[in-house]
Structure formats: structure tokens, C-alpha cells
Scaffold this active site. Structure first.
Site, PDB file in Angstrom:
ATOM      1  CB  SER A  59       3.234  -6.745   3.295  1.00  0.00           C
ATOM      2  OG  SER A  59       2.557  -6.892   4.501  1.00  0.00           O
ATOM      3  CB  VAL A  64       2.947   1.927  -1.207  1.00  0.00           C
ATOM      4  CG1 VAL A  64       2.553   2.001  -2.856  1.00  0.00           C
ATOM      5  CG2 VAL A  64       3.921   3.177  -1.199  1.00  0.00           C
ATOM      6  CB  CYS A  65       0.625  -2.510   0.307  1.00  0.00           C
ATOM      7  SG  CYS A  65       1.976  -2.859  -0.384  1.00  0.00           S
ATOM      8  CG  ASP A  66      -3.366   1.431   4.210  1.00  0.00           C
ATOM      9  OD1 ASP A  66      -3.577   0.965   5.441  1.00  0.00           O
ATOM     10  OD2 ASP A  66      -4.175   2.563   3.742  1.00  0.00           O
TER      11      ASP A  66
END
Length: 172
Positions: A59, A64-66
Site C-alpha cells: 500500500s 516503506v512503500c512510500d
């Protein structure tokens, strides 16, 4: 029923089950159907003839995804017009669009696997227990052959950005 793989990945140390095959370098990249927006779909064929770096994230609204998407957005600017960087998650398309606008993401194409988890099952990254996608990286050449794969063992870890970019650069 799709193949299930257990004991290969964790979420904060807890085992999770991945649905779908484990793809390897040299495999033909499976086709997929994902959403560009709520009504328009995209598939592997839409990027025919291009080198594809596919960054899979659970997501965009997590740390971490950002960071992963921001990093690949920076790298995409240096890779040239024959390379497309796709970020695929199960976030709804309008949430992806909102996040990209707020984060200034303009080089990465965000695609959503929210409808039927087709990408997740085809690429072996669908997490059975929570229906999100496991963090992973795929580099696919212009002939749709997989040239690099990284399935992370722990969902909360970062991928190896340098190795993924190096795999793309070898194909340019």
C-alpha cells in the site's frame, strides 16, 4: 485453485501464504489485467517493446512503500524513454492518484490490482491472509522475458534498489 506457497515470506516475522507461481529469471512474463482508473484497464501488452521495471507494494500509504515508490520515481527520470516503471498495489486508483499528487510522483505509472487480484495471482505475490500484494520487484525486457526478480522474505524490508536499477541498465 491457484498454487499456494507457505514458509517463504513473513509480515513482521509472522508467516504468510503467497498465492501463485514463483517466477524466475528467463520465464516469459505472465500477462495481467490491472486498473489505471476505476473503468480503464491496463495489461502487459500496453507496454510492449519497452523495458518494464515493476515495483510491487502492499500500500502506498505505508512508510516503506512510500519510500520505495519515491526512489523508483527518481530512478525513472534517469532511465530514458524505452523504460517504464510501474508501481502495482491493491490501493484504489483514486487513492493512488491522490498519493502521487501529494508526493509529487510523476515518472512512475501506478496501477491497481484491487478488482480481482489478477496481477498478484499471476506473479505469485498475492498474500492470502490479507489480500494485499507482497513487496517484490520484476524487471522484464522488451520481449517480455523476466530478467530480474526479487521476492522479499519480509514484507516490511526494502528491496535492493541498486540491483533492480542495474538489471534495467543492462537492458538499455
Amino acid at each position: 485453485m491457484a498454487q499456494e506457497r507457505t514458509g517463504v515470506a513473513t509480515l513482521k516475522g509472522n508467516p504468510i501464504t503467497l498465492v501463485g507461481p514463483e517466477l524466475k529469471v528467463g520465464d516469459k512474463a505472465p500477462d495481467f489485467k490491472v486498473n489505471k482508473n476505476l473503468t480503464e484497464q491496463a495489461s502487459l501488452a500496453d507496454y510492449a517493446g519497452k523495458i518494464k521495471l515493476i515495483s510491487v507494494v502492499p500500500s502506498l500509504d505505508t512508510g516503506v512503500c512510500d519510500a520505495q515508490t519515491r526512489r523508483f520515481n527518481e530512478e525513472a527520470a534517469k532511465l530514458g524513454d524505452n523504460v517504464v516503471v510501474l508501481t502495482i498495489s491493491v490501493d484504489l486508483p483514486f487513492a493512488q492518484s491522490r498519493w502521487c499528487g501529494a508526493a509529487g510522483i510523476d515518472k512512475v505509472v501506478t496501477l491497481s490490482d484491487y478488482k480481482d487480484r489478477n496481477f498478484g495471482q499471476s506473479y505469485g505475490v498475492l498474500i492470502k491472509e490479507i489480500q494485499l500484494l507482497m513487496r517484490s520487484i520484476f524487471v522484464i525486457d522488451a520481449n517480455d522475458t523476466i530478467q530480474y526478480v526479487e521476492y522479499l522474505g519480509e514484507m516490511t524490508e526494502h528491496p535492493n534498489y541498486e540491483n533492480a536499477v542495474a538489471a534495467v541498465q543492462k537492458l538499455i
